[in-house]
Write a protein that holds these residues in place. Structure first.
Motif, PDB file in Angstrom:
ATOM      1  N   LYS A  66       0.917  -1.133  -0.014  1.00 28.21           N
ATOM      2  CA  LYS A  66      -0.122   0.071   0.056  1.00 28.21           C
ATOM      3  C   LYS A  66       0.911   1.219  -0.112  1.00 28.21           C
ATOM      4  O   LYS A  66       1.734   1.286   0.730  1.00 28.21           O
ATOM      5  CB  LYS A  66      -0.871  -0.026   1.358  1.00 28.21           C
ATOM      6  CG  LYS A  66      -1.970  -0.981   1.164  1.00 28.21           C
ATOM      7  CD  LYS A  66      -2.868  -0.898   2.265  1.00 28.21           C
ATOM      8  CE  LYS A  66      -4.062  -1.566   2.108  1.00 28.21           C
ATOM      9  NZ  LYS A  66      -5.178  -1.387   3.133  1.00 28.21           N
ATOM     10  N   GLU A  69      -0.122   7.119   0.361  1.00 32.70           N
ATOM     11  CA  GLU A  69      -1.748   8.088  -0.013  1.00 32.70           C
ATOM     12  C   GLU A  69      -2.655   6.950   0.246  1.00 32.70           C
ATOM     13  O   GLU A  69      -3.505   7.453   0.863  1.00 32.70           O
ATOM     14  CB  GLU A  69      -1.332   8.355  -1.491  1.00 32.70           C
ATOM     15  CG  GLU A  69      -2.701   9.357  -1.903  1.00 32.70           C
ATOM     16  CD  GLU A  69      -2.593   9.671  -3.005  1.00 32.70           C
ATOM     17  OE1 GLU A  69      -3.579   9.893  -3.887  1.00 32.70           O
ATOM     18  OE2 GLU A  69      -1.487   9.618  -3.891  1.00 32.70           O
ATOM     19  N   ASP A  70      -2.542   5.834  -0.344  1.00 29.88           N
ATOM     20  CA  ASP A  70      -3.718   4.855   0.086  1.00 29.88           C
ATOM     21  C   ASP A  70      -3.954   4.790   1.608  1.00 29.88           C
ATOM     22  O   ASP A  70      -5.048   4.495   2.087  1.00 29.88           O
ATOM     23  CB  ASP A  70      -3.444   3.357  -0.420  1.00 29.88           C
ATOM     24  CG  ASP A  70      -3.587   3.515  -2.043  1.00 29.88           C
ATOM     25  OD1 ASP A  70      -4.018   4.335  -2.544  1.00 29.88           O
ATOM     26  OD2 ASP A  70      -2.804   2.545  -2.617  1.00 29.88           O
ATOM     27  N   LYS A  73      -5.675   7.715   2.854  1.00 30.05           N
ATOM     28  CA  LYS A  73      -7.103   7.641   2.286  1.00 30.05           C
ATOM     29  C   LYS A  73      -8.053   6.757   3.189  1.00 30.05           C
ATOM     30  O   LYS A  73      -9.090   7.180   3.443  1.00 30.05           O
ATOM     31  CB  LYS A  73      -7.188   7.259   0.732  1.00 30.05           C
ATOM     32  CG  LYS A  73      -8.453   7.484   0.098  1.00 30.05           C
ATOM     33  CD  LYS A  73      -8.254   7.041  -1.255  1.00 30.05           C
ATOM     34  CE  LYS A  73      -9.423   7.105  -2.190  1.00 30.05           C
ATOM     35  NZ  LYS A  73      -9.358   6.815  -3.685  1.00 30.05           N
ATOM     36  N   GLN A  74      -7.391   5.425   3.656  1.00 34.29           N
ATOM     37  CA  GLN A  74      -7.941   4.737   4.239  1.00 34.29           C
ATOM     38  C   GLN A  74      -8.321   5.145   5.997  1.00 34.29           C
ATOM     39  O   GLN A  74      -9.421   5.154   6.283  1.00 34.29           O
ATOM     40  CB  GLN A  74      -7.501   3.248   4.421  1.00 34.29           C
ATOM     41  CG  GLN A  74      -8.210   2.299   5.149  1.00 34.29           C
ATOM     42  CD  GLN A  74      -9.534   1.802   4.957  1.00 34.29           C
ATOM     43  OE1 GLN A  74      -9.447   1.649   3.433  1.00 34.29           O
ATOM     44  NE2 GLN A  74     -10.503   1.720   5.474  1.00 34.29           N
TER      45      GLN A  74
END
Length: 121
Positions: A66, A69-70, A73-74
């Motif tokens: 991951k 940024e992911d 975002k989560q």
């Protein structure tokens, strides 16, 4: 359970047959078959299943990395759309155990109206 967290020298439950007998294999699905020197006559007499009848997992699946940024975002999604506000519990069945009348068994279905993670964009 992730089979790659198994230990190769421990025995893991592989099957329970229709008579309730439990069959174990050393190392679980990631371990190869036992050497012939460890085979017993009783294994053949009782009709115990052989290792070759179970799938042998040889390749560890690649874990997806991951991006930072992911992960952010989560985290933002979890903070904005709190699970407690969007999940609704519905009692599907309510029974009492035969052996213990003080034991109540509830079957609950959880429905979520939470939007998908795409809502963050």
């Amino acid at each position: 359970v992730d089979p790659w967290k198994y230990e190769l020298d421990a025995y893991y439950l592989m099957e329970i047959d229709k008579w309730g007998r439990r069959f174990y294999h050393r190392g679980g699905v990631i371990a190869p078959e036992l050497d012939k020197k460890f085979k017993l006559r009783v294994d053949q007499a009782e009709g115990r299943p052989k290792r070759k009848y179970w799938k042998l997992v040889t390749d560890k699946p690649k874990e997806e990395e991951k991006t930072l940024e992911d992960e952010w975002k989560q985290m933002e999604y979890d903070m904005v759309y709190d699970r407690a506000e969007y999940d609704d519990e519905e009692i599907v069945e309510e029974t009492i155990a035969k052996a213990n009348p003080n034991h109540r068994i509830l079957t609950v279905e959880i429905r979520s109206s939470r939007p998908g993670i795409d809502a963050i964009d």
